[in-house]
Motif scaffolding. Structure first.
Motif, PDB file in Angstrom:
ATOM      1  N   MET A 176       0.837  -1.174   0.000  1.00 57.23           N
ATOM      2  CA  MET A 176       0.000   0.000   0.000  1.00 57.23           C
ATOM      3  C   MET A 176       0.885   1.241   0.000  1.00 57.23           C
ATOM      4  SD  MET A 176      -3.014   0.850   2.680  1.00 57.23           S
ATOM      5  CE  MET A 176      -4.398   1.767   2.113  1.00 57.23           C
ATOM      6  N   ASN A 177       0.432   2.292  -0.674  1.00 59.90           N
ATOM      7  CA  ASN A 177       1.186   3.537  -0.750  1.00 59.90           C
ATOM      8  C   ASN A 177       1.137   4.285   0.566  1.00 59.90           C
ATOM      9  OD1 ASN A 177       1.727   3.045  -3.434  1.00 59.90           O
ATOM     10  ND2 ASN A 177      -0.040   4.191  -4.157  1.00 59.90           N
ATOM     11  N   LYS A 178       2.112   5.174   0.739  1.00 59.03           N
ATOM     12  CA  LYS A 178       2.125   6.034   1.917  1.00 59.03           C
ATOM     13  C   LYS A 178       0.932   6.990   1.851  1.00 59.03           C
ATOM     14  CE  LYS A 178       5.768   4.893   4.292  1.00 59.03           C
ATOM     15  NZ  LYS A 178       5.602   4.355   5.619  1.00 59.03           N
ATOM     16  N   VAL A 179       0.291   7.203   2.994  1.00 62.16           N
ATOM     17  CA  VAL A 179      -0.853   8.104   3.100  1.00 62.16           C
ATOM     18  C   VAL A 179      -0.373   9.374   3.785  1.00 62.16           C
ATOM     19  CG1 VAL A 179      -3.151   8.406   4.106  1.00 62.16           C
ATOM     20  CG2 VAL A 179      -2.425   6.141   3.314  1.00 62.16           C
ATOM     21  N   PRO A 180      -0.410  10.532   3.099  1.00 64.64           N
ATOM     22  CA  PRO A 180       0.050  11.755   3.758  1.00 64.64           C
ATOM     23  C   PRO A 180      -0.956  12.220   4.810  1.00 64.64           C
ATOM     24  CG  PRO A 180      -0.775  12.281   1.570  1.00 64.64           C
ATOM     25  CD  PRO A 180      -0.824  10.779   1.715  1.00 64.64           C
ATOM     26  N   LEU A 181      -0.460  12.562   5.976  1.00 66.47           N
ATOM     27  CA  LEU A 181      -1.283  13.068   7.075  1.00 66.47           C
ATOM     28  C   LEU A 181      -0.538  14.190   7.768  1.00 66.47           C
ATOM     29  CD1 LEU A 181      -2.534   9.870   8.982  1.00 66.47           C
ATOM     30  CD2 LEU A 181      -3.942  11.485   7.742  1.00 66.47           C
ATOM     31  N   THR A 182      -1.278  15.178   8.244  1.00 62.49           N
ATOM     32  CA  THR A 182      -0.649  16.189   9.086  1.00 62.49           C
ATOM     33  C   THR A 182      -0.534  15.595  10.487  1.00 62.49           C
ATOM     34  OG1 THR A 182      -2.739  17.196   9.718  1.00 62.49           O
ATOM     35  CG2 THR A 182      -1.647  18.107   7.762  1.00 62.49           C
ATOM     36  N   VAL A 183       0.222  16.235  11.342  1.00 63.00           N
ATOM     37  CA  VAL A 183       0.383  15.774  12.719  1.00 63.00           C
ATOM     38  C   VAL A 183      -0.991  15.731  13.407  1.00 63.00           C
ATOM     39  CG1 VAL A 183       1.409  16.328  14.957  1.00 63.00           C
ATOM     40  CG2 VAL A 183       2.748  16.598  12.873  1.00 63.00           C
ATOM     41  N   ALA A 184      -1.791  16.778  13.199  1.00 62.77           N
ATOM     42  CA  ALA A 184      -3.127  16.836  13.816  1.00 62.77           C
ATOM     43  C   ALA A 184      -4.034  15.720  13.286  1.00 62.77           C
ATOM     44  CB  ALA A 184      -3.768  18.195  13.558  1.00 62.77           C
ATOM     45  N   GLY A 185      -3.945  15.427  11.993  1.00 63.17           N
ATOM     46  CA  GLY A 185      -4.761  14.370  11.403  1.00 63.17           C
ATOM     47  C   GLY A 185      -4.392  12.998  11.940  1.00 63.17           C
ATOM     48  N   ALA A 186      -3.090  12.755  12.122  1.00 65.44           N
ATOM     49  CA  ALA A 186      -2.637  11.481  12.679  1.00 65.44           C
ATOM     50  C   ALA A 186      -3.119  11.328  14.116  1.00 65.44           C
ATOM     51  CB  ALA A 186      -1.116  11.382  12.605  1.00 65.44           C
ATOM     52  N   GLU A 187      -3.058  12.408  14.885  1.00 62.70           N
ATOM     53  CA  GLU A 187      -3.515  12.364  16.279  1.00 62.70           C
ATOM     54  C   GLU A 187      -5.018  12.084  16.339  1.00 62.70           C
ATOM     55  OE1 GLU A 187      -3.632  12.076  20.206  1.00 62.70           O
ATOM     56  OE2 GLU A 187      -1.834  12.076  18.955  1.00 62.70           O
ATOM     57  N   LYS A 188      -5.762  12.685  15.440  1.00 65.16           N
ATOM     58  CA  LYS A 188      -7.217  12.457  15.390  1.00 65.16           C
ATOM     59  C   LYS A 188      -7.524  10.986  15.094  1.00 65.16           C
ATOM     60  CE  LYS A 188     -11.258  14.596  13.249  1.00 65.16           C
ATOM     61  NZ  LYS A 188     -11.714  15.546  12.222  1.00 65.16           N
ATOM     62  N   LEU A 189      -6.770  10.391  14.170  1.00 64.56           N
ATOM     63  CA  LEU A 189      -6.958   8.962  13.865  1.00 64.56           C
ATOM     64  C   LEU A 189      -6.579   8.092  15.062  1.00 64.56           C
ATOM     65  CD1 LEU A 189      -5.790   8.454  10.166  1.00 64.56           C
ATOM     66  CD2 LEU A 189      -8.094   8.241  11.083  1.00 64.56           C
ATOM     67  N   ARG A 190      -5.503   8.451  15.771  1.00 61.77           N
ATOM     68  CA  ARG A 190      -5.103   7.690  16.963  1.00 61.77           C
ATOM     69  C   ARG A 190      -6.191   7.744  18.029  1.00 61.77           C
ATOM     70  NH1 ARG A 190      -0.177  10.482  16.248  1.00 61.77           N
ATOM     71  NH2 ARG A 190       1.288   9.197  15.109  1.00 61.77           N
ATOM     72  N   GLN A 191      -6.796   8.921  18.206  1.00 61.99           N
ATOM     73  CA  GLN A 191      -7.878   9.061  19.186  1.00 61.99           C
ATOM     74  C   GLN A 191      -9.091   8.225  18.793  1.00 61.99           C
ATOM     75  OE1 GLN A 191      -8.583  13.276  19.443  1.00 61.99           O
ATOM     76  NE2 GLN A 191      -6.727  13.653  20.650  1.00 61.99           N
ATOM     77  N   GLU A 192      -9.412   8.223  17.488  1.00 59.51           N
ATOM     78  CA  GLU A 192     -10.541   7.403  17.025  1.00 59.51           C
ATOM     79  C   GLU A 192     -10.257   5.927  17.273  1.00 59.51           C
ATOM     80  OE1 GLU A 192     -13.125   6.209  13.052  1.00 59.51           O
ATOM     81  OE2 GLU A 192     -11.461   7.597  12.828  1.00 59.51           O
ATOM     82  N   LEU A 193      -9.042   5.478  16.979  1.00 60.96           N
ATOM     83  CA  LEU A 193      -8.671   4.086  17.194  1.00 60.96           C
ATOM     84  C   LEU A 193      -8.775   3.723  18.669  1.00 60.96           C
ATOM     85  CD1 LEU A 193      -7.606   1.477  15.907  1.00 60.96           C
ATOM     86  CD2 LEU A 193      -5.286   2.331  16.281  1.00 60.96           C
ATOM     87  N   HIS A 194      -8.301   4.601  19.531  1.00 61.14           N
ATOM     88  CA  HIS A 194      -8.376   4.363  20.973  1.00 61.14           C
ATOM     89  C   HIS A 194      -9.837   4.225  21.422  1.00 61.14           C
ATOM     90  CE1 HIS A 194      -7.179   4.491  25.176  1.00 61.14           C
ATOM     91  NE2 HIS A 194      -8.117   5.407  25.368  1.00 61.14           N
ATOM     92  N   ARG A 195     -10.704   5.137  20.928  1.00 59.00           N
ATOM     93  CA  ARG A 195     -12.125   5.081  21.289  1.00 59.00           C
ATOM     94  C   ARG A 195     -12.778   3.796  20.776  1.00 59.00           C
ATOM     95  NH1 ARG A 195     -16.158   5.841  18.308  1.00 59.00           N
ATOM     96  NH2 ARG A 195     -15.079   7.093  16.762  1.00 59.00           N
ATOM     97  N   LEU A 196     -12.443   3.417  19.543  1.00 59.05           N
ATOM     98  CA  LEU A 196     -13.014   2.191  18.975  1.00 59.05           C
ATOM     99  C   LEU A 196     -12.637   0.967  19.813  1.00 59.05           C
ATOM    100  CD1 LEU A 196     -12.390   2.805  15.173  1.00 59.05           C
ATOM    101  CD2 LEU A 196     -14.625   2.525  16.246  1.00 59.05           C
ATOM    102  N   LYS A 197     -11.375   0.909  20.253  1.00 54.92           N
ATOM    103  CA  LYS A 197     -10.901  -0.260  20.997  1.00 54.92           C
ATOM    104  C   LYS A 197     -11.333  -0.268  22.459  1.00 54.92           C
ATOM    105  CE  LYS A 197      -6.847  -1.587  18.332  1.00 54.92           C
ATOM    106  NZ  LYS A 197      -5.390  -1.759  18.363  1.00 54.92           N
TER     107      LYS A 197
END
Length: 158
Positions: free
Chosen positions: A1-22
């Motif tokens: 899979m190709n690299k997905v560009p993310l800003t620092v804030a976007g990566a943090e938002k995804l980490r928070q979503e993952l934490h909430r999901l789990k």
């Protein structure tokens, strides 16, 4: 899979979503399945079917977010040195040459885009037209209503 560009804030938002999901959503759906099972016959149990469907959605989203984070190329706009050129993560101020309207956008990854928040996806027609341009340049953007000319007033890395 190709690299997905993310800003620092976007990566943090995804980490928070993952934490909430789990930690929140997954345990809730497991409890809902257990509750529905206690009602007896699973063949005619709508609560059980709904909980199993929700579990499938949650597990799929967990896999998707984990994949995006593992393939992420995290870019901090504050650390960019693009000599005033419009690049991923840049915040741009634009003037519509037809209407005189001024808008400000940050160019972000597809998962972070939110036009109400002033964030446009790198894959959007406006962002594609702006990449590589400098302040003072005019970008022609193919819009549903025809070609729009946008003048790049300012490029910031914030």
């Amino acid at each position: 899979m190709n690299k997905v560009p993310l800003t620092v804030a976007g990566a943090e938002k995804l980490r928070q979503e993952l934490h909430r999901l789990k930690t929140v959503d997954r345990p809730e759906v497991i409890a809902a399945i257990a509750e529905a099972r206690s009602h007896g016959d699973l063949s005619e149990n709508a609560e059980y079917d709904a909980a199993k469907e929700r579990q499938g959605f949650i597990e799929g989203r967990i896999r998707e977010v984990e994949s995006k984070l593992s393939n992420a190329q995290i870019i901090d706009p504050k650390l960019l040195d693009a000599d005033g050129r419009c690049v991923f993560g840049a915040t741009v101020e634009l003037e519509d040459l037809d209407t005189g309207d001024m808008v400000t956008y940050q160019i972000v990854g597809d998962d972070e885009a939110d036009i109400k928040d002033g964030k446009i996806a790198i894959s959007s027609p406006i962002a594609r037209a702006l990449i590589g341009k400098f302040a003072g340049d005019v970008a022609e953007v193919q819009a549903p209503g025809g070609v729009r000319e946008l003048e790049l007033i300012d490029v910031r890395y914030v």
